[in-house]
Design a protein around this motif. Structure first.
Motif, PDB file in Angstrom:
ATOM      1  N   ARG A  29      -5.313 -15.053   0.395  1.00 12.94           N
ATOM      2  CA  ARG A  29      -4.835 -14.086  -0.586  1.00 12.94           C
ATOM      3  C   ARG A  29      -6.024 -13.177  -0.795  1.00 12.94           C
ATOM      4  O   ARG A  29      -7.073 -13.613  -1.268  1.00 12.94           O
ATOM      5  CB  ARG A  29      -4.448 -14.776  -1.890  1.00 12.94           C
ATOM      6  N   ILE A  30      -5.889 -11.945  -0.384  1.00 14.55           N
ATOM      7  CA  ILE A  30      -7.012 -11.021  -0.398  1.00 14.55           C
ATOM      8  C   ILE A  30      -6.935 -10.146  -1.641  1.00 14.55           C
ATOM      9  O   ILE A  30      -5.917  -9.524  -1.897  1.00 14.55           O
ATOM     10  CB  ILE A  30      -7.012 -10.153   0.873  1.00 14.55           C
ATOM     11  N   LEU A  31      -8.023 -10.136  -2.386  1.00 11.89           N
ATOM     12  CA  LEU A  31      -8.129  -9.295  -3.578  1.00 11.89           C
ATOM     13  C   LEU A  31      -9.218  -8.259  -3.331  1.00 11.89           C
ATOM     14  O   LEU A  31     -10.326  -8.604  -2.932  1.00 11.89           O
ATOM     15  CB  LEU A  31      -8.490 -10.139  -4.802  1.00 11.89           C
ATOM     16  N   VAL A  32      -8.878  -7.005  -3.564  1.00 12.37           N
ATOM     17  CA  VAL A  32      -9.834  -5.914  -3.381  1.00 12.37           C
ATOM     18  C   VAL A  32      -9.973  -5.187  -4.704  1.00 12.37           C
ATOM     19  O   VAL A  32      -8.988  -4.943  -5.397  1.00 12.37           O
ATOM     20  CB  VAL A  32      -9.356  -4.931  -2.279  1.00 12.37           C
ATOM     21  N   SER A  33     -11.209  -4.860  -5.069  1.00 14.07           N
ATOM     22  CA  SER A  33     -11.427  -4.119  -6.310  1.00 14.07           C
ATOM     23  C   SER A  33     -12.592  -3.161  -6.154  1.00 14.07           C
ATOM     24  O   SER A  33     -13.485  -3.357  -5.340  1.00 14.07           O
ATOM     25  CB  SER A  33     -11.690  -5.075  -7.480  1.00 14.07           C
ATOM     26  N   LEU A  34     -12.537  -2.107  -6.931  1.00 10.82           N
ATOM     27  CA  LEU A  34     -13.620  -1.136  -7.035  1.00 10.82           C
ATOM     28  C   LEU A  34     -14.060  -1.205  -8.486  1.00 10.82           C
ATOM     29  O   LEU A  34     -13.341  -0.737  -9.374  1.00 10.82           O
ATOM     30  CB  LEU A  34     -13.136   0.268  -6.661  1.00 10.82           C
ATOM     31  N   GLY A  35     -15.184  -1.857  -8.726  1.00  9.06           N
ATOM     32  CA  GLY A  35     -15.569  -2.151 -10.103  1.00  9.06           C
ATOM     33  C   GLY A  35     -14.568  -3.126 -10.680  1.00  9.06           C
ATOM     34  O   GLY A  35     -14.292  -4.164 -10.081  1.00  9.06           O
ATOM     35  N   VAL A  36     -13.958  -2.797 -11.808  1.00 11.33           N
ATOM     36  CA  VAL A  36     -12.941  -3.670 -12.415  1.00 11.33           C
ATOM     37  C   VAL A  36     -11.525  -3.242 -12.040  1.00 11.33           C
ATOM     38  O   VAL A  36     -10.565  -3.902 -12.406  1.00 11.33           O
ATOM     39  CB  VAL A  36     -13.078  -3.715 -13.957  1.00 11.33           C
ATOM     40  N   ALA A  37     -11.380  -2.157 -11.288  1.00 10.27           N
ATOM     41  CA  ALA A  37     -10.056  -1.645 -10.923  1.00 10.27           C
ATOM     42  C   ALA A  37      -9.542  -2.310  -9.642  1.00 10.27           C
ATOM     43  O   ALA A  37     -10.180  -2.199  -8.592  1.00 10.27           O
ATOM     44  CB  ALA A  37     -10.113  -0.139 -10.726  1.00 10.27           C
ATOM     45  N   PRO A  38      -8.399  -3.017  -9.714  1.00 13.82           N
ATOM     46  CA  PRO A  38      -7.848  -3.611  -8.505  1.00 13.82           C
ATOM     47  C   PRO A  38      -7.322  -2.541  -7.548  1.00 13.82           C
ATOM     48  O   PRO A  38      -6.855  -1.490  -7.971  1.00 13.82           O
ATOM     49  CB  PRO A  38      -6.702  -4.483  -9.023  1.00 13.82           C
ATOM     50  N   ILE A  39      -7.430  -2.826  -6.249  1.00 14.99           N
ATOM     51  CA  ILE A  39      -6.975  -1.916  -5.199  1.00 14.99           C
ATOM     52  C   ILE A  39      -5.863  -2.614  -4.426  1.00 14.99           C
ATOM     53  O   ILE A  39      -6.044  -3.741  -3.964  1.00 14.99           O
ATOM     54  CB  ILE A  39      -8.127  -1.565  -4.231  1.00 14.99           C
ATOM     55  N   GLY A  40      -4.729  -1.968  -4.258  1.00 14.70           N
ATOM     56  CA  GLY A  40      -3.618  -2.547  -3.513  1.00 14.70           C
ATOM     57  C   GLY A  40      -3.805  -2.399  -2.017  1.00 14.70           C
ATOM     58  O   GLY A  40      -4.368  -1.416  -1.539  1.00 14.70           O
ATOM     59  N   ILE A  41      -3.324  -3.396  -1.276  1.00 13.65           N
ATOM     60  CA  ILE A  41      -3.384  -3.370   0.178  1.00 13.65           C
ATOM     61  C   ILE A  41      -1.987  -3.069   0.708  1.00 13.65           C
ATOM     62  O   ILE A  41      -1.030  -3.758   0.362  1.00 13.65           O
ATOM     63  CB  ILE A  41      -3.874  -4.715   0.735  1.00 13.65           C
TER      64      ILE A  41
END
Length: 72
Positions: A29-41
């Motif tokens: 389960r891959i989680l991507v974030s920029l700072g505290v903002a989640p990024i959708g894949i």
């Protein structure tokens, strides 16, 4: 792509490549974030020994920003 001028450079990231072994070794389960903002894949595609993660929308990164990718 980069834009130079003003306070600093901006880098637009649409996708990243990660080692295939990092994703396959777990039921990832891959989680991507920029700072505290989640990024959708949007997609995850295997190409050779790598997996390309494409984001739902391009990410604009400035100097000092930190993109984090976490496998769970």
């Amino acid at each position: 792509k980069a834009h130079f001028g003003g306070a600093g450079a901006v880098l637009v990231v649409q996708s990243v490549r990660v080692p295939k072994s990092a994703v396959e070794s777990k039921e990832a389960r891959i989680l991507v974030s920029l700072g505290v903002a989640p990024i959708g894949i949007r997609s995850r595609e295997a190409i050779g020994q790598e997996v390309v993660l494409t984001f739902q929308s391009p990410i604009k990164m400035a100097t000092g920003d930190r993109l984090e990718i976490e496998w769970r």
